[in-house]
Design a protein around this motif. Structure first.
Motif, PDB file in Angstrom:
ATOM      1  N   MET A 228       0.912  -1.162  -0.052  1.00  0.00           N
ATOM      2  CA  MET A 228      -0.033   0.019   0.027  1.00  0.00           C
ATOM      3  C   MET A 228       0.882   1.190   0.120  1.00  0.00           C
ATOM      4  SD  MET A 228      -3.242   0.759   2.548  1.00  0.00           S
ATOM      5  CE  MET A 228      -3.548  -0.885   2.663  1.00  0.00           C
ATOM      6  N   ASP A 229       0.886   1.993  -0.892  1.00  0.00           N
ATOM      7  CA  ASP A 229       1.395   3.393  -0.996  1.00  0.00           C
ATOM      8  C   ASP A 229       1.290   4.250   0.010  1.00  0.00           C
ATOM      9  OD1 ASP A 229       2.659   2.354  -3.267  1.00  0.00           O
ATOM     10  OD2 ASP A 229       1.309   3.417  -4.562  1.00  0.00           O
ATOM     11  N   LYS A 230       2.369   4.890   0.549  1.00  0.00           N
ATOM     12  CA  LYS A 230       2.348   5.902   1.679  1.00  0.00           C
ATOM     13  C   LYS A 230       2.196   7.379   1.124  1.00  0.00           C
ATOM     14  CE  LYS A 230       5.568   3.839   4.029  1.00  0.00           C
ATOM     15  NZ  LYS A 230       6.437   3.424   4.913  1.00  0.00           N
ATOM     16  N   ILE A 231       1.608   8.082   1.791  1.00  0.00           N
ATOM     17  CA  ILE A 231       1.384   9.593   1.448  1.00  0.00           C
ATOM     18  C   ILE A 231       2.155  10.113   2.542  1.00  0.00           C
ATOM     19  CG2 ILE A 231      -0.051  11.554   0.970  1.00  0.00           C
ATOM     20  CD1 ILE A 231      -2.173   9.777   0.102  1.00  0.00           C
ATOM     21  N   LYS A 232       3.283  11.128   2.129  1.00  0.00           N
ATOM     22  CA  LYS A 232       4.197  11.711   3.262  1.00  0.00           C
ATOM     23  C   LYS A 232       3.327  13.221   3.748  1.00  0.00           C
ATOM     24  CE  LYS A 232       8.473  13.315   4.625  1.00  0.00           C
ATOM     25  NZ  LYS A 232       9.920  13.838   4.370  1.00  0.00           N
ATOM     26  N   LEU A 233       3.348  13.343   4.900  1.00  0.00           N
ATOM     27  CA  LEU A 233       2.484  14.412   5.478  1.00  0.00           C
ATOM     28  C   LEU A 233       3.428  15.327   6.392  1.00  0.00           C
ATOM     29  CD1 LEU A 233      -0.620  12.626   7.274  1.00  0.00           C
ATOM     30  CD2 LEU A 233      -0.446  13.679   5.030  1.00  0.00           C
ATOM     31  N   GLU A 234       2.807  16.499   6.505  1.00  0.00           N
ATOM     32  CA  GLU A 234       3.744  17.338   7.217  1.00  0.00           C
ATOM     33  C   GLU A 234       2.965  18.193   8.040  1.00  0.00           C
ATOM     34  OE1 GLU A 234       5.295  20.221   4.194  1.00  0.00           O
ATOM     35  OE2 GLU A 234       6.803  19.032   3.559  1.00  0.00           O
ATOM     36  N   ILE A 235       3.377  18.653   9.301  1.00  0.00           N
ATOM     37  CA  ILE A 235       2.383  19.605  10.292  1.00  0.00           C
ATOM     38  C   ILE A 235       2.417  20.880   9.914  1.00  0.00           C
ATOM     39  CG2 ILE A 235       2.379  20.240  12.744  1.00  0.00           C
ATOM     40  CD1 ILE A 235       4.043  17.869  13.479  1.00  0.00           C
ATOM     41  N   LEU A 236       1.202  21.390   9.442  1.00  0.00           N
ATOM     42  CA  LEU A 236       0.993  22.695   9.228  1.00  0.00           C
ATOM     43  C   LEU A 236       0.569  23.478  10.133  1.00  0.00           C
ATOM     44  CD1 LEU A 236      -1.108  22.053   5.811  1.00  0.00           C
ATOM     45  CD2 LEU A 236       1.432  22.445   6.199  1.00  0.00           C
ATOM     46  N   GLY A 237       0.150  23.085  11.299  1.00  0.00           N
ATOM     47  CA  GLY A 237      -0.337  24.046  12.422  1.00  0.00           C
ATOM     48  C   GLY A 237      -1.025  23.439  13.364  1.00  0.00           C
ATOM     49  N   LEU A 238      -1.454  24.122  14.400  1.00  0.00           N
ATOM     50  CA  LEU A 238      -2.309  23.939  15.593  1.00  0.00           C
ATOM     51  C   LEU A 238      -3.235  25.172  15.930  1.00  0.00           C
ATOM     52  CD1 LEU A 238       0.237  22.259  18.160  1.00  0.00           C
ATOM     53  CD2 LEU A 238      -2.062  21.294  17.245  1.00  0.00           C
ATOM     54  N   SER A 239      -4.608  24.728  15.917  1.00  0.00           N
ATOM     55  CA  SER A 239      -5.383  25.713  16.368  1.00  0.00           C
ATOM     56  C   SER A 239      -6.391  25.361  17.433  1.00  0.00           C
ATOM     57  CB  SER A 239      -6.340  26.346  14.900  1.00  0.00           C
ATOM     58  OG  SER A 239      -6.994  25.408  14.574  1.00  0.00           O
ATOM     59  N   SER A 240      -6.550  26.342  18.179  1.00  0.00           N
ATOM     60  CA  SER A 240      -7.454  25.891  19.372  1.00  0.00           C
ATOM     61  C   SER A 240      -9.091  25.566  18.724  1.00  0.00           C
ATOM     62  CB  SER A 240      -7.447  26.828  20.460  1.00  0.00           C
ATOM     63  OG  SER A 240      -7.934  28.118  19.847  1.00  0.00           O
ATOM     64  N   SER A 241      -9.614  24.871  19.435  1.00  0.00           N
ATOM     65  CA  SER A 241     -10.976  24.336  19.109  1.00  0.00           C
ATOM     66  C   SER A 241     -11.791  25.349  19.808  1.00  0.00           C
ATOM     67  CB  SER A 241     -11.265  22.914  19.668  1.00  0.00           C
ATOM     68  OG  SER A 241     -12.665  22.520  19.624  1.00  0.00           O
ATOM     69  N   GLN A 242     -12.780  25.666  18.757  1.00  0.00           N
ATOM     70  CA  GLN A 242     -13.922  26.676  19.233  1.00  0.00           C
ATOM     71  C   GLN A 242     -15.265  25.778  19.694  1.00  0.00           C
ATOM     72  OE1 GLN A 242     -13.161  29.634  19.063  1.00  0.00           O
ATOM     73  NE2 GLN A 242     -11.120  28.884  18.243  1.00  0.00           N
ATOM     74  N   SER A 243     -15.150  24.509  19.597  1.00  0.00           N
ATOM     75  CA  SER A 243     -16.569  23.898  19.934  1.00  0.00           C
ATOM     76  C   SER A 243     -16.305  22.917  21.286  1.00  0.00           C
ATOM     77  CB  SER A 243     -17.030  23.204  18.890  1.00  0.00           C
ATOM     78  OG  SER A 243     -16.294  21.934  18.356  1.00  0.00           O
ATOM     79  N   GLN A 244     -14.944  22.535  21.274  1.00  0.00           N
ATOM     80  CA  GLN A 244     -14.429  21.776  22.399  1.00  0.00           C
ATOM     81  C   GLN A 244     -13.386  22.395  23.235  1.00  0.00           C
ATOM     82  OE1 GLN A 244     -13.703  18.047  20.455  1.00  0.00           O
ATOM     83  NE2 GLN A 244     -15.607  17.432  20.041  1.00  0.00           N
TER      84      GLN A 244
END
Length: 201
Positions: A1-17
Motif C-alpha cells: 500500500m502506497d504511503k503519502i507523506k504528511l507535514e505538520i502545518l499548524g495547531l489551532s484551538s478548538s472553538q467547540s470543544q
C-alpha cells in the motif's frame, strides 16, 4: 500500500470543544489537509518541540525518547494507519538495527514522539480520500503557518454554528459551509462538517 507523506502545518484551538485543538497535517506533494482533533496536553507537547522549548523536567514524550535511546531504538516513521467511526489510529515504527517493531498509538502521541526523533509522518490514500479536505486556490493563498491560531472572525463564525444543527442541513448546505470554513482556515470546524458528510455517504 502506497504511503503519502504528511507535514505538520499548524495547531489551532478548538472553538467547540474546550481544551481541544485541531492538528492540521498536509500532503507534502498535494493540496489536501488532514485535521485531527487532539487534547491540550498532546498539543502542548507538539508545540513545545516545534518551538524547540526545553522544559525544566522531561515531559512524557521526552521520557519515551530517553527510554528508547537507552535500548538503542529509534523511531523510523509515524503512520496514521486507520480511521474507524471518525477515530484515527496510528503506528510508531521503531528500529534498533536488527528488527523493526510497530507500536499502536493515538496519532497525537505518535506525532509528539515522532517529531522528537525527526521521524517522517505518513498515511494511506484510503484515509486521505475519506478524511482529507481539499483546499481551493483561494484557501491556499491564506495557508496557515505553524501554530497559527484561528482569526477572531473564524471563532465567531464557528460559535454561531451549533454542532447539533449540522445533521439538519442538506448536503448542498454542508458542502457550501465546508468551503467557507476551509477558506476561513477553521480546520477544526471543517473536520466536523467532513465527518457529517462522510456519515451520510
Amino acid at each position: 500500500m502506497d504511503k503519502i507523506k504528511l507535514e505538520i502545518l499548524g495547531l489551532s484551538s478548538s472553538q467547540s470543544q474546550s481544551g481541544s485543538f485541531a492538528l492540521v497535517l498536509g500532503e507534502s506533494e498535494g493540496n489536501r489537509r488532514l485535521p485531527i482533533i487532539i487534547g491540550m496536553f498532546e498539543a502542548q507537547a507538539i508545540a513545545i518541540e516545534i518551538e524547540k522549548i526545553v522544559p525544566n523536567r522531561p515531559m512524557t514524550h521526552d521520557l519515551f525518547k530517553s527510554f528508547a535511546h537507552s535500548f538503542n531504538y529509534s523511531v523510523k516513521e509515524i503512520i496514521i494507519s486507520d480511521l474507524k467511526e471518525g477515530v484515527f489510529f496510528a503506528k510508531i515504527v521503531c528500529d534498533n538495527g536488527l528488527e523493526e517493531i510497530e507500536i499502536d498509538s493515538r496519532p497525537s502521541d505518535a506525532i509528539a514522539i515522532g517529531i522528537r526523533f525527526d521521524a517522517p509522518i505518513f498515511t494511506y490514500e484510503k484515509i486521505m480520500s475519506e478524511a482529507g479536505i481539499v483546499l481551493t486556490d483561494e484557501a491556499q493563498e491564506g495557508d496557515i503557518s505553524e501554530l497559527k491560531k484561528p482569526k477572531k472572525e473564524t471563532a465567531k463564525s464557528s460559535s454561531q454554528q451549533p454542532m447539533d444543527k449540522l445533521k439538519d442541513m442538506s448536503m448542498d448546505k454542508l458542502n457550501e459551509l465546508l468551503d467557507k470554513t476551509i477558506n476561513a482556515e477553521d480546520y477544526e470546524m471543517a473536520a466536523k462538517i467532513r465527518d457529517e458528510i462522510n456519515r451520510r455517504n
